[in-house]
Design a protein around this motif. Structure first.
Motif, PDB file in Angstrom:
ATOM      1  N   MET A   1       0.831  -1.180   0.000  1.00  0.00           N
ATOM      2  CA  MET A   1       0.000   0.000   0.000  1.00  0.00           C
ATOM      3  C   MET A   1       0.878   1.248   0.000  1.00  0.00           C
ATOM      4  SD  MET A   1      -3.262  -0.642   0.086  1.00  0.00           S
ATOM      5  CE  MET A   1      -4.152  -2.144   0.019  1.00  0.00           C
ATOM      6  N   SER A   2       0.394   2.277  -0.608  1.00  0.00           N
ATOM      7  CA  SER A   2       1.131   3.517  -0.756  1.00  0.00           C
ATOM      8  C   SER A   2       1.207   4.286   0.556  1.00  0.00           C
ATOM      9  CB  SER A   2       0.435   4.381  -1.817  1.00  0.00           C
ATOM     10  OG  SER A   2       1.012   5.647  -1.871  1.00  0.00           O
ATOM     11  N   ASP A   3       2.360   4.933   0.790  1.00  0.00           N
ATOM     12  CA  ASP A   3       2.532   5.772   1.965  1.00  0.00           C
ATOM     13  C   ASP A   3       2.374   7.247   1.622  1.00  0.00           C
ATOM     14  OD1 ASP A   3       2.967   3.645   3.699  1.00  0.00           O
ATOM     15  OD2 ASP A   3       5.101   3.588   3.250  1.00  0.00           O
ATOM     16  N   THR A   4       1.899   7.577   0.430  1.00  0.00           N
ATOM     17  CA  THR A   4       1.718   8.961   0.040  1.00  0.00           C
ATOM     18  C   THR A   4       0.557   9.577   0.813  1.00  0.00           C
ATOM     19  OG1 THR A   4       0.233   8.356  -1.770  1.00  0.00           O
ATOM     20  CG2 THR A   4       2.592   8.521  -2.290  1.00  0.00           C
ATOM     21  N   ALA A   5       0.529  10.912   0.818  1.00  0.00           N
ATOM     22  CA  ALA A   5      -0.566  11.626   1.484  1.00  0.00           C
ATOM     23  C   ALA A   5      -1.888  11.304   0.789  1.00  0.00           C
ATOM     24  CB  ALA A   5      -0.298  13.122   1.438  1.00  0.00           C
ATOM     25  N   PRO A   6      -2.964  11.300   1.547  1.00  0.00           N
ATOM     26  CA  PRO A   6      -4.274  11.015   0.931  1.00  0.00           C
ATOM     27  C   PRO A   6      -4.649  12.070  -0.111  1.00  0.00           C
ATOM     28  CG  PRO A   6      -4.428  10.950   3.332  1.00  0.00           C
ATOM     29  CD  PRO A   6      -3.072  11.483   2.985  1.00  0.00           C
ATOM     30  N   LEU A   7      -5.298  11.618  -1.182  1.00  0.00           N
ATOM     31  CA  LEU A   7      -5.853  12.520  -2.182  1.00  0.00           C
ATOM     32  C   LEU A   7      -7.123  13.161  -1.650  1.00  0.00           C
ATOM     33  CD1 LEU A   7      -5.663  10.119  -5.247  1.00  0.00           C
ATOM     34  CD2 LEU A   7      -4.132  12.023  -4.735  1.00  0.00           C
ATOM     35  N   HIS A   8      -7.860  12.403  -0.866  1.00  0.00           N
ATOM     36  CA  HIS A   8      -9.137  12.859  -0.333  1.00  0.00           C
ATOM     37  C   HIS A   8      -9.456  11.991   0.870  1.00  0.00           C
ATOM     38  CE1 HIS A   8     -13.024  14.682  -0.261  1.00  0.00           C
ATOM     39  NE2 HIS A   8     -13.692  13.603  -0.653  1.00  0.00           N
ATOM     40  N   GLN A   9     -10.272  12.509   1.765  1.00  0.00           N
ATOM     41  CA  GLN A   9     -10.688  11.710   2.916  1.00  0.00           C
ATOM     42  C   GLN A   9     -12.052  12.169   3.391  1.00  0.00           C
ATOM     43  OE1 GLN A   9      -7.392  12.256   5.565  1.00  0.00           O
ATOM     44  NE2 GLN A   9      -8.060  14.265   6.252  1.00  0.00           N
ATOM     45  N   LEU A  10     -12.715  11.288   4.087  1.00  0.00           N
ATOM     46  CA  LEU A  10     -13.973  11.637   4.724  1.00  0.00           C
ATOM     47  C   LEU A  10     -14.055  10.907   6.046  1.00  0.00           C
ATOM     48  CD1 LEU A  10     -16.275   9.165   4.462  1.00  0.00           C
ATOM     49  CD2 LEU A  10     -16.317   9.951   2.128  1.00  0.00           C
ATOM     50  N   GLU A  11     -14.836  11.462   6.956  1.00  0.00           N
ATOM     51  CA  GLU A  11     -15.007  10.850   8.263  1.00  0.00           C
ATOM     52  C   GLU A  11     -16.473  10.523   8.470  1.00  0.00           C
ATOM     53  OE1 GLU A  11     -13.144  12.972  11.470  1.00  0.00           O
ATOM     54  OE2 GLU A  11     -11.237  13.111  10.392  1.00  0.00           O
ATOM     55  N   PHE A  12     -16.709   9.443   9.196  1.00  0.00           N
ATOM     56  CA  PHE A  12     -18.068   9.012   9.475  1.00  0.00           C
ATOM     57  C   PHE A  12     -18.058   8.166  10.744  1.00  0.00           C
ATOM     58  CE2 PHE A  12     -16.005   6.124   6.545  1.00  0.00           C
ATOM     59  CZ  PHE A  12     -16.239   4.876   7.087  1.00  0.00           C
ATOM     60  N   ARG A  13     -19.217   8.026  11.324  1.00  0.00           N
ATOM     61  CA  ARG A  13     -19.383   7.165  12.486  1.00  0.00           C
ATOM     62  C   ARG A  13     -20.132   5.919  12.037  1.00  0.00           C
ATOM     63  NH1 ARG A  13     -18.240   8.348  17.226  1.00  0.00           N
ATOM     64  NH2 ARG A  13     -18.308  10.590  16.890  1.00  0.00           N
TER      65      ARG A  13
ATOM     66  N   ARG B   1      -5.984   6.977  -1.766  1.00  0.00           N
ATOM     67  CA  ARG B   1      -4.683   7.146  -2.414  1.00  0.00           C
ATOM     68  C   ARG B   1      -4.722   6.451  -3.761  1.00  0.00           C
ATOM     69  NH1 ARG B   1      -3.978   6.810   2.989  1.00  0.00           N
ATOM     70  NH2 ARG B   1      -2.335   8.052   3.947  1.00  0.00           N
ATOM     71  N   VAL B   2      -3.807   6.800  -4.632  1.00  0.00           N
ATOM     72  CA  VAL B   2      -3.711   6.094  -5.910  1.00  0.00           C
ATOM     73  C   VAL B   2      -2.584   5.063  -5.784  1.00  0.00           C
ATOM     74  CG1 VAL B   2      -2.123   7.705  -7.053  1.00  0.00           C
ATOM     75  CG2 VAL B   2      -3.689   6.349  -8.418  1.00  0.00           C
ATOM     76  N   GLY B   3      -2.790   3.924  -6.394  1.00  0.00           N
ATOM     77  CA  GLY B   3      -1.789   2.861  -6.388  1.00  0.00           C
ATOM     78  C   GLY B   3      -1.240   2.650  -7.786  1.00  0.00           C
ATOM     79  N   ARG B   4      -1.182   1.398  -8.194  1.00  0.00           N
ATOM     80  CA  ARG B   4      -0.643   1.027  -9.498  1.00  0.00           C
ATOM     81  C   ARG B   4      -1.490   1.631 -10.608  1.00  0.00           C
ATOM     82  NH1 ARG B   4      -2.330  -1.713 -13.459  1.00  0.00           N
ATOM     83  NH2 ARG B   4      -4.215  -2.181 -12.290  1.00  0.00           N
ATOM     84  N   VAL B   5      -0.808   2.138 -11.618  1.00  0.00           N
ATOM     85  CA  VAL B   5      -1.493   2.640 -12.808  1.00  0.00           C
ATOM     86  C   VAL B   5      -0.947   1.875 -14.001  1.00  0.00           C
ATOM     87  CG1 VAL B   5      -1.942   4.638 -14.280  1.00  0.00           C
ATOM     88  CG2 VAL B   5      -1.778   4.937 -11.798  1.00  0.00           C
ATOM     89  N   GLY B   6      -1.836   1.191 -14.687  1.00  0.00           N
ATOM     90  CA  GLY B   6      -1.455   0.433 -15.871  1.00  0.00           C
ATOM     91  C   GLY B   6      -1.909   1.131 -17.137  1.00  0.00           C
TER      92      GLY B   6
ATOM     93  N   PHE C   1      -6.317   0.989 -13.191  1.00  0.00           N
ATOM     94  CA  PHE C   1      -5.555   1.614 -12.111  1.00  0.00           C
ATOM     95  C   PHE C   1      -6.180   1.203 -10.789  1.00  0.00           C
ATOM     96  CE2 PHE C   1      -8.791   4.456 -13.649  1.00  0.00           C
ATOM     97  CZ  PHE C   1      -9.389   4.971 -12.512  1.00  0.00           C
ATOM     98  N   ASP C   2      -5.387   1.295  -9.726  1.00  0.00           N
ATOM     99  CA  ASP C   2      -5.831   0.903  -8.396  1.00  0.00           C
ATOM    100  C   ASP C   2      -6.031   2.123  -7.516  1.00  0.00           C
ATOM    101  OD1 ASP C   2      -5.509  -1.707  -9.241  1.00  0.00           O
ATOM    102  OD2 ASP C   2      -3.628  -2.021  -8.143  1.00  0.00           O
ATOM    103  N   MET C   3      -7.155   2.158  -6.829  1.00  0.00           N
ATOM    104  CA  MET C   3      -7.415   3.164  -5.814  1.00  0.00           C
ATOM    105  C   MET C   3      -7.257   2.465  -4.464  1.00  0.00           C
ATOM    106  SD  MET C   3      -7.901   5.720  -7.751  1.00  0.00           S
ATOM    107  CE  MET C   3      -8.442   7.022  -6.679  1.00  0.00           C
ATOM    108  N   LEU C   4      -6.408   3.021  -3.606  1.00  0.00           N
ATOM    109  CA  LEU C   4      -6.104   2.428  -2.309  1.00  0.00           C
ATOM    110  C   LEU C   4      -6.870   3.159  -1.219  1.00  0.00           C
ATOM    111  CD1 LEU C   4      -2.226   2.206  -2.767  1.00  0.00           C
ATOM    112  CD2 LEU C   4      -3.974   0.515  -3.422  1.00  0.00           C
ATOM    113  N   HIS C   5      -7.341   2.421  -0.262  1.00  0.00           N
ATOM    114  CA  HIS C   5      -8.161   2.985   0.807  1.00  0.00           C
ATOM    115  C   HIS C   5      -7.590   2.580   2.157  1.00  0.00           C
ATOM    116  CE1 HIS C   5     -11.425   4.016  -2.033  1.00  0.00           C
ATOM    117  NE2 HIS C   5     -10.903   2.995  -2.703  1.00  0.00           N
TER     118      HIS C   5
END
Length: 150
Positions: A1-13, A84-89, A93-97
């Motif tokens: 999994m990628s250690d890059t900063a998140p592209l976007h995030q949301l919070e929920f309960r 986050r974004v992962g592998r791009v072919g 492409f992979d979106m990492l969560h």
């Protein structure tokens, strides 16, 4: 999994609908949250999935998902979902969560959604330049500003 900063995030309960009768996270509950985060990020960047075919001649389709459940969570836990974004072919492409319990900042789950680009008739197609520009910027850790239309 990628250690890059998140592209976007949301919070929920977590709510009762996210859990089993014992109040423990229902295994499939993470998938709608991951997809919601991903769809919102695409929308924020002018890549509305309901308009891709009409405006740009392609669709984005989920072709693979996976999720690792790392720590038990339950009813009313507060979660931060990070994208986050992962592998791009060439055609996918992979979106990492990352799913983090905010109370203790513990990574409680991580997932992957593999997206393939297809023509309106459903045939796999190379990732269009419009989307490729975003993906390349994301991989380099410099997402295009959300207020810039692709």
């Amino acid at each position: 999994m990628s250690d890059t900063a998140p592209l976007h995030q949301l919070e929920f309960r977590l709510s009762y609908a996210d859990t089993d009768p014992a109040g423990i996270l229902y295994y499939a509950a993470w998938f709608p949250w991951m997809e919601r985060l991903q769809s919102e990020w695409f929308w924020m960047n002018g890549l509305r999935q309901d308009q891709l075919a009409a405006e740009h001649g392609f669709w984005s389709v989920t072709c693979h998902t996976e999720c690792d459940y790392l720590v038990p969570v339950g009813l009313f836990d507060h979660i931060r979902a990070e994208l986050r974004v992962g592998r791009v072919g060439r055609r996918s492409f992979d979106m990492l969560h990352h799913l983090v319990r905010t109370e203790d900042q513990r990574l409680v789950g991580r997932g992957l959604i593999r997206v393939v680009t297809v023509t309106p008739s459903g045939e796999s197609t190379p990732i269009p330049d419009l989307l490729r520009r975003h993906l390349d910027a994301w991989v380099q850790g410099h997402p295009l500003p959300a207020d810039v239309s692709p």
